[in-house]
Design a protein around this motif. Structure first.
Motif, mmCIF file in Angstrom:
data_model
loop_
_atom_site.group_PDB
_atom_site.id
_atom_site.type_symbol
_atom_site.label_atom_id
_atom_site.label_comp_id
_atom_site.label_asym_id
_atom_site.label_seq_id
_atom_site.Cartn_x
_atom_site.Cartn_y
_atom_site.Cartn_z
ATOM 1 N N ASP A 19 1.047 -0.828 -0.222
ATOM 2 C CA ASP A 19 0.203 -0.249 -0.349
ATOM 3 C C ASP A 19 0.564 1.039 -0.259
ATOM 4 O O ASP A 19 1.068 1.754 0.999
ATOM 5 N N PHE A 20 1.236 1.625 -1.275
ATOM 6 C CA PHE A 20 2.121 2.164 -0.992
ATOM 7 C C PHE A 20 1.325 3.987 -0.651
ATOM 8 O O PHE A 20 2.037 4.736 0.267
ATOM 9 N N ASP A 21 0.323 4.354 -0.759
ATOM 10 C CA ASP A 21 0.156 5.499 -0.755
ATOM 11 C C ASP A 21 0.116 6.085 0.991
ATOM 12 O O ASP A 21 0.469 7.193 1.439
ATOM 13 N N ARG A 22 -0.565 4.924 1.211
ATOM 14 C CA ARG A 22 -0.450 5.167 2.983
ATOM 15 C C ARG A 22 1.193 4.411 3.312
ATOM 16 O O ARG A 22 1.773 5.817 4.522
ATOM 17 N N ASN A 23 1.802 3.936 3.199
ATOM 18 C CA ASN A 23 3.150 3.630 3.483
ATOM 19 C C ASN A 23 3.880 5.345 3.438
ATOM 20 O O ASN A 23 4.551 5.565 4.293
ATOM 21 N N SER A 24 4.070 5.787 1.858
ATOM 22 C CA SER A 24 4.387 7.042 1.894
ATOM 23 C C SER A 24 3.577 7.743 2.585
ATOM 24 O O SER A 24 4.490 8.539 2.848
ATOM 25 N N ALA A 25 2.525 8.209 3.312
ATOM 26 C CA ALA A 25 1.893 9.050 3.622
ATOM 27 C C ALA A 25 3.059 9.382 5.207
ATOM 28 O O ALA A 25 3.102 10.425 5.689
ATOM 29 N N LEU A 26 3.071 7.851 5.702
ATOM 30 C CA LEU A 26 3.665 8.530 7.056
ATOM 31 C C LEU A 26 4.792 8.274 7.247
ATOM 32 O O LEU A 26 5.283 8.729 7.979
ATOM 33 N N TYR A 97 13.767 9.950 2.657
ATOM 34 C CA TYR A 97 12.208 9.568 1.950
ATOM 35 C C TYR A 97 12.596 7.763 1.386
ATOM 36 O O TYR A 97 12.363 6.992 2.492
ATOM 37 N N ILE A 98 14.058 7.858 0.448
ATOM 38 C CA ILE A 98 14.136 6.367 0.383
ATOM 39 C C ILE A 98 14.620 5.556 1.664
ATOM 40 O O ILE A 98 13.838 4.027 2.053
ATOM 41 N N THR A 99 15.360 6.526 2.662
ATOM 42 C CA THR A 99 15.301 6.105 4.121
ATOM 43 C C THR A 99 14.847 5.445 4.939
ATOM 44 O O THR A 99 14.872 3.829 5.280
ATOM 45 N N TYR A 100 13.589 5.593 5.038
ATOM 46 C CA TYR A 100 12.274 5.448 5.975
ATOM 47 C C TYR A 100 11.493 4.689 4.747
ATOM 48 O O TYR A 100 10.531 4.459 6.534
ATOM 49 N N GLY A 130 9.709 -0.481 -9.834
ATOM 50 C CA GLY A 130 10.141 0.620 -8.314
ATOM 51 C C GLY A 130 11.910 0.432 -8.921
ATOM 52 O O GLY A 130 12.257 -0.367 -9.052
ATOM 53 N N PHE A 131 12.139 1.234 -7.684
ATOM 54 C CA PHE A 131 13.974 1.672 -7.286
ATOM 55 C C PHE A 131 14.507 -0.354 -6.510
ATOM 56 O O PHE A 131 13.717 -0.277 -6.169
ATOM 57 N N GLU A 132 15.849 0.075 -6.917
ATOM 58 C CA GLU A 132 15.979 -2.159 -6.433
ATOM 59 C C GLU A 132 16.351 -1.892 -5.392
ATOM 60 O O GLU A 132 15.953 -2.973 -4.791
ATOM 61 N N GLU A 133 16.900 -0.869 -4.345
ATOM 62 C CA GLU A 133 17.654 -0.802 -3.347
ATOM 63 C C GLU A 133 16.347 -0.972 -2.753
ATOM 64 O O GLU A 133 16.186 -1.267 -1.716
ATOM 65 N N VAL A 134 15.247 -0.115 -2.716
ATOM 66 C CA VAL A 134 13.656 -0.436 -1.570
ATOM 67 C C VAL A 134 12.771 -1.230 -1.861
ATOM 68 O O VAL A 134 12.343 -1.866 -1.227
#
Length: 229
Positions: A19-26, A97-100, A130-134
């Motif tokens: 759930d990208f939108d939910r996780n991204s908002a957090l 953003y990528i870290t968290y 998506g980006f490989e590392e994440v």
């Protein structure tokens, strides 16, 4: 109606299982507090979602690279809100953003139940832009990595959905064939039209039940895959 002859299922990850939108908002809530960005989160997200999608379209069409995407989507959102943020702070936000991002790993409703069900009957795969590392962190930290036989990532192989080459690569990697495979994803252009373009069957996952061609199978809840598979 149950589909016959399918042995391999290819899933998109973001907006389909994860759930990208939910996780991204957090994540934004966390990094704005960390960097002392005093902005209304909902106002930011309302602008960001559209701008982010625009940048991802440019990215998958090879118009911008990863660095431009990560900076530009933030910078353009702040500009749209007339909110001044220094360039070095935006760069820090893009890194944070990528870290968290994978500290939060909410999945869509019924993800685990449907993966349990499908994994008994089919070979499951991930096919992602998506980006490989994440992407690997998302799969591991949400505890769904073990369901998938192969993982194909556009960044790794140098082309992205809807480019036919990424679909051919994923099918070859999975040691299967187009007529035994089906693509399930939320991206109408990238996932659905991309797969149809090479003759691959599809199921469109769309929470909003958008109007699409009647020949395209469509679900608004992952559990409804049981109607087809």
């Amino acid at each position: 109606m149950k589909l016959s002859g399918i042995t391999d299922i290819f899933f998109d990850l973001d907006h389909t299982l994860w759930d990208f939108d939910r996780n991204s908002a957090l994540t934004f809530d966390t990094i704005f507090k960390k960097n002392k960005i005093n902005i209304d989160l909902n106002e930011f997200l309302n602008q960001y979602k559209t701008i982010n999608l625009q940048y991802w379209k440019l990215y998958r069409n090879e118009k911008v690279d990863k660095k431009v995407l990560r900076f530009g989507r933030l910078n353009d959102t702040f500009l749209a809100l007339n909110f001044n943020v220094e360039r070095d702070i935006i760069n820090q936000l893009s890194e944070d953003y990528i870290t968290y991002l994978t500290d939060n790993n909410y999945l869509f409703d019924n993800t685990i139940e449907i993966l349990d069900y499908l994994s008994l009957k089919y070979n499951l795969h991930i096919l992602s832009n998506g980006f490989e590392e994440v992407q690997y962190k998302k799969l591991n930290r949400s505890n769904i990595y073990h369901y998938f036989k192969t993982i194909t990532n556009g960044e790794t192989i140098g082309v992205k959905k809807p480019n036919p080459q990424i679909f051919y690569h994923a099918i070859e990697k999975a040691k299967t064939s187009i007529n035994r495979s089906i693509m399930i994803g939320d991206g109408y252009e990238a996932d659905i039209l991309g797969a149809l373009n090479i003759g691959m069957d599809v199921i469109f996952f769309d929470l909003n039940s958008s109007q699409v061609e009647t020949k395209i199978k469509q679900i608004d809840d992952l559990i409804h895959l049981k109607n087809f598979l």
